[in-house]
Motif scaffolding. Structure first.
Motif, PDB file in Angstrom:
ATOM      1  N   CYS A  62       0.714  -1.060  -0.076  1.00  0.00           N
ATOM      2  CA  CYS A  62      -0.028   0.059   0.157  1.00  0.00           C
ATOM      3  C   CYS A  62       0.775   1.282  -0.039  1.00  0.00           C
ATOM      4  CB  CYS A  62      -1.057  -0.166   1.087  1.00  0.00           C
ATOM      5  SG  CYS A  62      -2.134  -1.242   1.149  1.00  0.00           S
ATOM      6  N   ARG A  63       1.961   1.086   0.711  1.00  0.00           N
ATOM      7  CA  ARG A  63       2.952   2.297   0.784  1.00  0.00           C
ATOM      8  C   ARG A  63       3.405   2.732  -0.689  1.00  0.00           C
ATOM      9  NH1 ARG A  63       8.498   3.126   4.314  1.00  0.00           N
ATOM     10  NH2 ARG A  63       8.847   5.234   3.801  1.00  0.00           N
ATOM     11  N   LYS A  65       2.104   1.972  -3.503  1.00  0.00           N
ATOM     12  CA  LYS A  65       0.642   2.257  -4.313  1.00  0.00           C
ATOM     13  C   LYS A  65       0.676   3.819  -4.035  1.00  0.00           C
ATOM     14  CE  LYS A  65      -2.630  -0.376  -5.367  1.00  0.00           C
ATOM     15  NZ  LYS A  65      -3.682  -1.318  -5.248  1.00  0.00           N
ATOM     16  N   GLN A  66       1.004   4.264  -2.733  1.00  0.00           N
ATOM     17  CA  GLN A  66       0.591   5.742  -2.544  1.00  0.00           C
ATOM     18  C   GLN A  66       1.821   6.451  -2.581  1.00  0.00           C
ATOM     19  OE1 GLN A  66      -1.145   5.585   1.560  1.00  0.00           O
ATOM     20  NE2 GLN A  66      -2.783   4.245   1.165  1.00  0.00           N
ATOM     21  N   ALA A  69       4.554   6.952   0.899  1.00  0.00           N
ATOM     22  CA  ALA A  69       4.049   7.645   1.753  1.00  0.00           C
ATOM     23  C   ALA A  69       4.128   7.201   3.315  1.00  0.00           C
ATOM     24  CB  ALA A  69       2.249   7.858   1.460  1.00  0.00           C
ATOM     25  N   VAL A  72       0.922   5.661   5.877  1.00  0.00           N
ATOM     26  CA  VAL A  72       0.119   5.040   4.851  1.00  0.00           C
ATOM     27  C   VAL A  72      -1.351   5.103   5.499  1.00  0.00           C
ATOM     28  CG1 VAL A  72      -0.517   2.592   4.040  1.00  0.00           C
ATOM     29  CG2 VAL A  72       1.901   3.462   4.406  1.00  0.00           C
ATOM     30  N   ARG A  73      -2.007   5.630   4.637  1.00  0.00           N
ATOM     31  CA  ARG A  73      -3.564   5.722   4.955  1.00  0.00           C
ATOM     32  C   ARG A  73      -4.398   4.537   4.292  1.00  0.00           C
ATOM     33  NH1 ARG A  73      -3.379  10.523   7.360  1.00  0.00           N
ATOM     34  NH2 ARG A  73      -2.186  12.144   6.651  1.00  0.00           N
ATOM     35  N   ALA A  74      -4.827   3.725   5.190  1.00  0.00           N
ATOM     36  CA  ALA A  74      -5.517   2.676   4.769  1.00  0.00           C
ATOM     37  C   ALA A  74      -6.720   2.005   5.439  1.00  0.00           C
ATOM     38  CB  ALA A  74      -4.405   1.309   4.369  1.00  0.00           C
ATOM     39  N   GLN A  78      -8.827  -3.135   3.184  1.00  0.00           N
ATOM     40  CA  GLN A  78      -7.985  -3.218   2.088  1.00  0.00           C
ATOM     41  C   GLN A  78      -6.681  -4.111   2.568  1.00  0.00           C
ATOM     42  OE1 GLN A  78      -7.308   1.036   2.199  1.00  0.00           O
ATOM     43  NE2 GLN A  78      -7.698   1.133  -0.060  1.00  0.00           N
ATOM     44  N   CYS A 117      -4.098   5.509   9.874  1.00  0.00           N
ATOM     45  CA  CYS A 117      -2.752   6.127   9.417  1.00  0.00           C
ATOM     46  C   CYS A 117      -1.804   5.048  10.244  1.00  0.00           C
ATOM     47  CB  CYS A 117      -2.377   7.320   9.964  1.00  0.00           C
ATOM     48  SG  CYS A 117      -3.467   8.532   9.347  1.00  0.00           S
TER      49      CYS A 117
END
Length: 122
Positions: A62-63, A65-66, A69, A72-74, A78, A117
């Motif tokens: 996820c990091r 894909k962001q 970031a 990581v906001r998830a 997900q 977060c």
């Protein structure tokens, strides 16, 4: 042992990491270093299970894909889908443990319409 024999007879998945050019190679190295550091620490930490490993790997995904970031906001759903965890209780237990053990910092949102977060401690 029987399950291992069945797996070895199937075709292995071939990951193509060298084929693609990525202008963020230094950020990819950072991701790889973070993953290697986590595995090195987890190898010596008896508290870390395969569920923890799956969650950490899903968070790294996820990091990436962001755009690398931090935080990581998830949403939990997900991360659960990527890490193949079906129980919300299992997910929350293990992500809280990763935070307690010092591998990351987890700040839950407590709201269904706002992602949590997750800070990587790099």
């Amino acid at each position: 042992m029987q399950g291992l024999n069945q797996q070895s007879s199937s075709r292995p998945v071939k990951l193509k990491t060298e084929d693609r050019e990525d202008p963020r190679s230094s950020e990819n190295n950072k991701q790889q270093n973070l993953l290697c550091a986590f595995f090195s620490a987890a190898e010596k930490d008896y508290r870390i299970s395969s569920t923890h490993l799956g969650i950490f790997a899903a968070l790294l995904h996820c990091r990436e894909k962001q755009g690398s970031a931090n935080p990581v906001r998830a949403y939990a759903c997900q991360i659960m889908e990527i890490s193949k965890i079906s129980s919300p209780a299992t997910y929350h237990k293990h992500i809280k443990q990763l935070s307690e053990y010092g591998y990351l910092r987890y700040v839950p949102s407590f709201k269904k319409n706002r992602p949590s977060c997750i800070y990587f401690l790099d």
